[in-house]
Design a protein around this motif. Structure first.
Motif, short mmCIF file in Angstrom:
data_model
loop_
_atom_site.label_atom_id
_atom_site.label_comp_id
_atom_site.label_asym_id
_atom_site.label_seq_id
_atom_site.Cartn_x
_atom_site.Cartn_y
_atom_site.Cartn_z
N SER A 37 10.30 -37.51 -50.25
CA SER A 37 10.80 -38.12 -51.49
C SER A 37 9.67 -38.82 -52.24
N THR A 38 8.70 -39.34 -51.49
CA THR A 38 7.55 -39.98 -52.13
C THR A 38 6.79 -38.95 -52.96
N SER B 40 11.97 -36.94 -41.10
CA SER B 40 12.41 -38.07 -41.91
C SER B 40 11.30 -39.12 -41.97
N1 LIG Z 1 10.29 -48.11 -52.30
C1 LIG Z 1 9.71 -48.15 -51.11
N2 LIG Z 1 9.04 -49.23 -50.73
C2 LIG Z 1 8.41 -49.29 -49.54
N3 LIG Z 1 8.39 -48.28 -48.65
C3 LIG Z 1 9.04 -47.15 -48.97
C4 LIG Z 1 9.73 -47.02 -50.23
N4 LIG Z 1 10.27 -45.78 -50.28
C5 LIG Z 1 9.94 -45.17 -49.12
N5 LIG Z 1 9.21 -45.99 -48.33
C6 LIG Z 1 8.65 -45.65 -47.03
O1 LIG Z 1 7.83 -44.53 -47.18
C7 LIG Z 1 7.99 -43.65 -46.09
C8 LIG Z 1 8.31 -42.26 -46.62
O2 LIG Z 1 9.58 -42.31 -47.21
P1 LIG Z 1 10.21 -41.05 -47.93
O3 LIG Z 1 11.53 -41.45 -48.47
O4 LIG Z 1 9.21 -40.47 -48.86
O5 LIG Z 1 10.39 -40.07 -46.69
P2 LIG Z 1 11.22 -38.72 -46.59
O6 LIG Z 1 10.34 -37.74 -45.89
O7 LIG Z 1 11.74 -38.33 -47.91
O8 LIG Z 1 12.39 -39.18 -45.65
P3 LIG Z 1 13.91 -38.62 -45.60
O9 LIG Z 1 13.84 -37.19 -45.19
O10 LIG Z 1 14.54 -39.49 -44.55
O11 LIG Z 1 14.50 -38.84 -46.96
C9 LIG Z 1 9.06 -44.21 -45.21
O12 LIG Z 1 8.41 -44.83 -44.10
C10 LIG Z 1 9.75 -45.24 -46.04
O13 LIG Z 1 10.15 -46.34 -45.28
#
Ligand SMILES: Nc1ncnc2c1ncn2[C@@H]1O[C@H](COP(=O)(O)OP(=O)(O)OP(=O)(O)O)[C@@H](O)[C@H]1O
Length: 530
Positions: free
Chosen positions: A360-361, A355
């Protein structure tokens, strides 16, 4: 942001005609009653009698038509402004509004944008109508008795400058705070509604309600202060008009004029109370309107998360994706740095990672919701930065962990992806998403209402409905971002197997922290983000 409408000029003329009729009605009535008391030949009174009737009827008719025209014009301006703001938000929303509170956004889009109506109907038009009518009235009185004209002019000047200035000054802080306070109450109310179940479960109702009451009290205090200033403005205006009437009375009584002219001089300023009555409130409202429109402007000025190319390239025909040394992040920190991936057309790529590792990014970058800071993402060798976002999204589709299901029928939820398609195609998509039998067994079939956020469906059914919609949209690359997040292991495994099978020869990019759920027979490339 706001483009005026030409009909507003017509509204101004009609407003002046209505207000002018009011003043003229009082003036001619005063003349008529006084002149009639001397019992002149009735023929001499015919013209003023007709004029009184004409102004009496004209006042109502002009006012009615003015309301129609001004509201029509103002609502057109509001509609166009809303459309322009929505068009702009469409560009900003996917990656640019995440840090804003939903309720506050709603307040800006609904309440604050409505300030456009106030700007025209309650600020600019009343001030313009009052200024023109008052100037004409002063000119008429000056013709009858210059000294009285000068006295009334002075009163009008004070009523149009000092009174609104004083009213606005006393209300300034309250008015500036009103839009923000309303947004705050709306945001808190939205949050309270959305989190009601958790709040009740944690027995935190009292503290949430206390917090809500505190914010509501701040809004009420600002509104009270604003109302107090409105009252002050009205009182000062009455004083001005009273002063003007008194001055006309004193000056007229010593002048060499007929009784009828004297009556006109004394009574006509009274009609100005009606004409100028809206000015203090308009000046006060102007501050509120400015603050509200500044909040809308601030929203509109939010930088776009991606810059559309000025000269976009045509969409390439190949469907292979390549990520080269990708660097992307938010604010001051990078989430991904140096990521490279090859996703040939028709391939299955499973991207995993804990996580917060940036799954998602990456999905947002692939859909061009987010601009890379470095490196590039290529579609058939063409950098996504050289394509428009809509071009990219006509090839790349997304299924998220919480795909939105609208509070309408299954049919309408599906048609969102491809408006106007036949029921046969809807059923095909449902069957490919393995939801066909379930929907067939529902009494209302495709017309079954699914409730808010699909509340009448299970988590798995909701995701299958969203997947059927994605299949119907017919994208060549499917980005699946944690599509099984809230499902138990068995349902998740079954859903993933169906997703991969239904995807056919499309490219599938699965982002998940549970790669073990991917069926073993799916040939895939596994990439791990850290
Ligand atoms: N809109 C935003 N503004 C600032 N920081 C963000 C934003 N969206 C995500 N982040 C940060 O970017 C990082 C990666 O987030 P992301 O949602 O891409 O992770 P993920 O691997 O998809 O997590 P998960 O499995 O929990 O959904 C995290 O530390 C999050 O706090």
């Amino acid at each position: 942001m706001i483009k005026p409408d030409r009909r507003l000029v017509l509204a101004l003329l009609l407003g002046v005609a209505a207000a002018g009729s009011s003043v003229a009605l009082l003036a001619t009535s005063a003349w008529l009653i006084t002149a009639a008391s001397a019992q002149p030949p009735v023929l001499l009174l015919m013209v003023p009698i007709v004029a009184v009737r004409a102004f009496g009827v004209g006042r109502g008719v002009f006012r009615y038509v003015e309301r129609l025209v001004s509201h029509d014009a103002a609502y057109r301006v509001l509609g166009e402004t809303r459309a322009r703001i929505t068009g702009r938000l469409e560009k900003i929303a996917p990656g640019g509004l995440t840090s804003r509170r939903k309720g506050d956004l709603l307040a800006r889009l609904v309440l604050d944008v409505d300030a456009v109506l106030d700007l025209w109907l309650r600020v600019l038009l009343p001030i313009a109508v009052a200024a023109v009518t008052a100037a004409a009235t002063v000119a008429l009185l000056a013709l009858l008795l210059p000294a009285a004209g000068a006295a009334v002019a002075l009163a009008v000047l004070v009523a149009c400058t000092v009174v609104p200035w004083l009213t606005a000054r006393t209300a300034e802080r309250a008015e500036r705070n009103l839009a923000g306070a309303r947004g705050d109450v709306a945001a808190t109310a939205t949050e309270t509604l959305l989190t009601a179940a958790d709040v009740i479960a944690y027995n935190a109702i009292d503290s949430v309600l206390d917090d809500f009451s505190r914010r509501d009290a701040r809004l009420a205090a600002a509104e009270r202060r604003s109302a107090w200033s409105t009252g002050l403005g009205s009182a000062l205006l009455v004083l001005c008009i009273g002063g003007a009437t008194l001055a006309a009375l004193v000056l007229g009584s010593t002048a060499n004029i007929t009784g009828a002219v004297f009556a006109v001089l004394v009574l006509t300023p009274l009609a100005l109370a009606d004409v100028l009555g809206g000015i203090p409130a308009a000046a006060q409202l102007a501050i509120r309107v400015r603050a509200a429109l500044a909040r809308v402007q601030e929203l509109v000025d939010t930088p776009e998360p991606v810059t559309e190319p000025t000269d976009p390239l045509p969409l390439p025909t190949g469907r292979g994706l390549q990520v080269k040394l990708l660097r992307v992040g938010y604010d001051d920190s990078d989430v991904l740095d140096g990521l490279s991936l090859d996703m040939p057309a028709g391939s299955r790529v499973v991207i995993t990672g804990p996580s917060g590792s940036g799954k998602s990014t990456l999905a947002a970058v692939l859909l061009r919701f987010l601009e890379p800071r470095g490196g590039e993402v290529l579609l058939d060798g063409v950098d996504l930065a050289r394509l428009e976002g809509d071009q990219v999204r006509s090839v790349v589709g997304l299924l998220t962990q919480e795909s939105h299901v609208f509070d309408t029928s299954i049919r309408e939820n599906l048609l969102l992806a491809k408006p106007g398609v036949s029921d046969l195609q809807l059923w095909k998509a449902l069957y490919r998403a393995r939801l066909g039998i379930f929907v067939e067994n529902l009494p209302d079939g495709l017309d079954t209402m699914v409730g808010e956020h699909g509340a009448k469906l299970s988590g798995g059914e909701r995701q299958r409905l969203a997947f059927a919609r994605l299949l119907l949209a017919d994208r060549d690359v499917l980005v699946l971002d944690e599509p099984t997040e809230h499902l138990d292991e068995e349902t998740a495994q079954a859903l993933l197997a169906d997703l991969f099978a239904a995807a056919g020869d499309r490219t599938v990019v699965l982002l998940t922290h549970r790669p073990e759920l991917v069926p073993p027979h799916v040939t895939r490339q596994l990439v791990c983000l850290t």
